[in-house]
Design an enzyme around this catalytic site. Structure first.
Site, mmCIF file in Angstrom:
data_model
loop_
_atom_site.group_PDB
_atom_site.id
_atom_site.type_symbol
_atom_site.label_atom_id
_atom_site.label_comp_id
_atom_site.label_asym_id
_atom_site.label_seq_id
_atom_site.Cartn_x
_atom_site.Cartn_y
_atom_site.Cartn_z
ATOM 1 C CB ALA A 79 -0.772 -0.408 1.012
ATOM 2 C CB SER A 80 4.429 1.919 0.078
ATOM 3 O OG SER A 80 4.896 0.824 -0.926
ATOM 4 N NE ARG A 81 6.564 1.346 -4.971
ATOM 5 C CZ ARG A 81 7.312 0.659 -4.716
ATOM 6 N NH1 ARG A 81 7.651 1.119 -3.440
ATOM 7 N NH2 ARG A 81 8.312 -0.279 -4.943
ATOM 8 C CB VAL A 84 4.344 -9.860 1.386
ATOM 9 C CG1 VAL A 84 3.692 -8.541 1.536
ATOM 10 C CG2 VAL A 84 5.395 -9.005 -0.310
ATOM 11 C CG ASN A 114 -0.947 -4.403 -4.491
ATOM 12 O OD1 ASN A 114 -1.359 -4.311 -5.725
ATOM 13 N ND2 ASN A 114 -0.562 -2.971 -3.884
ATOM 14 C CB SER A 153 -0.796 -9.342 -14.152
ATOM 15 O OG SER A 153 -0.263 -8.961 -15.357
ATOM 16 C CE1 TYR A 185 4.183 -8.884 -11.911
ATOM 17 C CE2 TYR A 185 3.762 -9.399 -13.581
ATOM 18 C CZ TYR A 185 3.654 -8.439 -12.652
ATOM 19 O OH TYR A 185 2.790 -7.556 -12.578
ATOM 20 C CB ALA A 191 4.869 -19.201 -13.696
ATOM 21 C CE LYS A 207 0.623 -9.921 -10.359
ATOM 22 N NZ LYS A 207 0.821 -9.676 -8.965
ATOM 23 C CB ILE A 241 -1.594 -0.095 -14.240
ATOM 24 C CG1 ILE A 241 -2.598 -0.845 -14.340
ATOM 25 C CG2 ILE A 241 -2.146 1.304 -13.131
ATOM 26 C CD1 ILE A 241 -3.631 -0.855 -15.207
HETATM 27 P P1 NAP Z 1 5.006 -1.059 -7.432
HETATM 28 O O1 NAP Z 1 4.593 0.562 -7.507
HETATM 29 O O2 NAP Z 1 5.965 -1.425 -7.346
HETATM 30 O O3 NAP Z 1 4.233 -1.469 -6.092
HETATM 31 C C1 NAP Z 1 4.796 -2.695 -5.612
HETATM 32 C C2 NAP Z 1 4.327 -2.185 -4.138
HETATM 33 O O4 NAP Z 1 4.462 -3.978 -3.694
HETATM 34 C C3 NAP Z 1 4.848 -1.561 -2.995
HETATM 35 O O5 NAP Z 1 4.073 -0.793 -2.112
HETATM 36 C C4 NAP Z 1 5.876 -2.141 -2.395
HETATM 37 O O6 NAP Z 1 6.234 -1.948 -1.108
HETATM 38 C C5 NAP Z 1 5.016 -3.986 -1.788
HETATM 39 N N1 NAP Z 1 5.913 -4.500 -2.103
HETATM 40 C C6 NAP Z 1 6.929 -5.298 -2.569
HETATM 41 N N2 NAP Z 1 7.607 -6.167 -2.603
HETATM 42 C C7 NAP Z 1 7.132 -6.617 -1.227
HETATM 43 C C8 NAP Z 1 7.636 -6.916 0.249
HETATM 44 N N3 NAP Z 1 8.141 -8.004 -0.426
HETATM 45 N N4 NAP Z 1 6.722 -6.830 1.339
HETATM 46 C C9 NAP Z 1 6.604 -6.078 0.846
HETATM 47 N N5 NAP Z 1 5.783 -5.719 0.542
HETATM 48 C C10 NAP Z 1 6.340 -5.445 -0.901
HETATM 49 O O7 NAP Z 1 3.820 -2.006 -8.502
HETATM 50 P P2 NAP Z 1 1.998 -1.345 -8.918
HETATM 51 O O8 NAP Z 1 2.523 -1.569 -9.641
HETATM 52 O O9 NAP Z 1 1.755 -0.623 -8.215
HETATM 53 O O10 NAP Z 1 1.772 -2.971 -8.714
HETATM 54 C C11 NAP Z 1 0.656 -3.570 -7.341
HETATM 55 C C12 NAP Z 1 0.106 -4.822 -8.039
HETATM 56 O O11 NAP Z 1 -0.285 -4.985 -9.053
HETATM 57 C C13 NAP Z 1 1.660 -5.490 -7.737
HETATM 58 O O12 NAP Z 1 1.038 -7.109 -7.512
HETATM 59 C C14 NAP Z 1 2.040 -5.965 -9.798
HETATM 60 O O13 NAP Z 1 2.205 -7.296 -10.193
HETATM 61 C C15 NAP Z 1 0.131 -6.130 -10.018
HETATM 62 N N6 NAP Z 1 0.052 -5.543 -11.535
HETATM 63 C C16 NAP Z 1 0.602 -4.570 -11.998
HETATM 64 C C17 NAP Z 1 0.509 -3.834 -13.565
HETATM 65 C C18 NAP Z 1 0.745 -2.362 -13.838
HETATM 66 O O14 NAP Z 1 1.087 -2.058 -15.121
HETATM 67 N N7 NAP Z 1 1.445 -1.667 -12.498
HETATM 68 C C19 NAP Z 1 -0.550 -4.531 -14.112
HETATM 69 C C20 NAP Z 1 -1.241 -5.901 -13.831
HETATM 70 C C21 NAP Z 1 -0.628 -6.751 -12.470
HETATM 71 P P3 NAP Z 1 7.759 -1.452 -0.399
HETATM 72 O O15 NAP Z 1 8.435 -1.746 -1.819
HETATM 73 O O16 NAP Z 1 7.551 0.436 0.143
HETATM 74 O O17 NAP Z 1 8.202 -2.119 0.628
#
Ligand code: NAP
Length: 255
Positions: free
Chosen positions: A21-23, A72, A98, A150, A163, A165, A167, A196
């Site tokens: 939830a940080s970004r 996580v 998430n 995804s 990735y 696999a 998802k 996104i």
């Molecule tokens: P992002 O901006 O990179 O954010 C990822 C988040 O996951 C951050 O809050 C991060 O928190 C947290 N995180 C990563 N590794 C972690 C760990 N080991 N423990 C705890 N927290 C962890 O990515 P996003 O684009 O928002 O993606 C969010 C979700 O949507 C993901 O599951 C991604 O696969 C999925 N998704 C994204 C897209 C896209 O186009 N962006 C498309 C399909 C699916 P900290 O680093 O602060 O701990």
């Protein structure tokens, strides 16, 4: 329009836990759940990373939010985050799995560690949080779990075997958990976002982004709120007869 500003009460009296939830998408999900009346527990690998999301939620002047640290992929840290949630709010009604990461590379040269990191962050985490939250949800005899997969989990993608696999695994996990938990009045659904605009995708070369945009029927890349709005729907009673489903939210990228 008005509820975009002040929010609705459709999630009033609900407690929602959001990982990652940080970004990006997780931050938008946490803010929209709060805007619609939920008490939100926001989680990331460090508390400091959560300050921006906390400020946004506080700015809504609605319910309190709680910050929890958890890697996580580590069971003890996940269990602690859920315990703090229960100690503080006494219940957990909505879990949004998430958090996610990428380590892209062609599989012939993919380091074993990159496979392990992606599978444990993206997939093992969903098992750990679902296991920890399903126990109080079973006691409450209600709950709602939403897993962020995804489109790549449906289609595969060159350079993303790890990735994709993870998802695809989330989708199979979602359907299995839905079948297992339905009789306890716990619904489990997944969302498969397309492309996104977040930190995860910002490093893609501009010409590649243009190419992807050209493949999206609605003609634009997605915003985190496009996903968060669907999470609110799945978390609310508006979707009370849905479980085990995968909602593709991609502007028509995969048709
Ligand atoms: P992002 O901006 O990179 O954010 C990822 C988040 O996951 C951050 O809050 C991060 O928190 C947290 N995180 C990563 N590794 C972690 C760990 N080991 N423990 C705890 N927290 C962890 O990515 P996003 O684009 O928002 O993606 C969010 C979700 O949507 C993901 O599951 C991604 O696969 C999925 N998704 C994204 C897209 C896209 O186009 N962006 C498309 C399909 C699916 P900290 O680093 O602060 O701990």
């Amino acid at each position: 329009m008005l509820n975009q500003v002040i929010g609705s009460d459709i999630l009033k009296d609900k407690v929602a836990l959001v990982t990652g939830a940080s970004r990006g998408i997780g931050q938008a999900i946490a803010v929209e759940l709060a805007r619609n009346g939920a008490k939100v527990v926001i989680s990331a690998s460090s508390i400091d990373n959560l300050r921006e999301t906390e400020a946004e939620i506080k700015g809504l002047k609605r319910e309190p939010c709680l910050l929890t640290q958890a890697n996580v992929s580590i069971g003890d840290e996940v269990n602690d985050a859920v315990k703090i949630t229960l100690d503080t709010f006494g219940q957990v009604d909505i879990l949004v799995n998430n958090a996610g990461t990428t380590r892209d590379g062609l599989l012939a040269v993919m380091p074993e560690n990159d496979w392990d990191t992606v599978l444990s962050t993206n997939l093992k985490s969903v098992f750990l949080f679902t296991k920890a939250c399903s126990k109080p949800m079973v006691r409450q005899r209600k709950g709602c779990i939403i897993n962020i997969s995804s489109v790549v989990g449906l289609t595969g993608n060159a350079g993303q075997a790890n990735y994709a696999a993870s998802k695809a695994g989330i989708i199979a996990f979602t359907k299995s958990a839905a079948k297992e938990l339905a009789k306890r009045n716990i619904r489990v659904n997944a969302i498969a976002p397309g492309f996104i605009k977040t930190r995860m995708t910002q490093n893609l070369a501009p010409e590649l982004q243009e190419k992807v945009r050209g493949q999206i029927a609605l003609g634009r890349l997605g915003e985190p709120k496009d996903i968060a709005d669907v999470v609110v729907f799945l978390a609310s009673d508006a979707s009370k007869y849905m479980t085990g489903q995968v909602l593709v939210v991609d502007g028509g990228l995969v048709l």
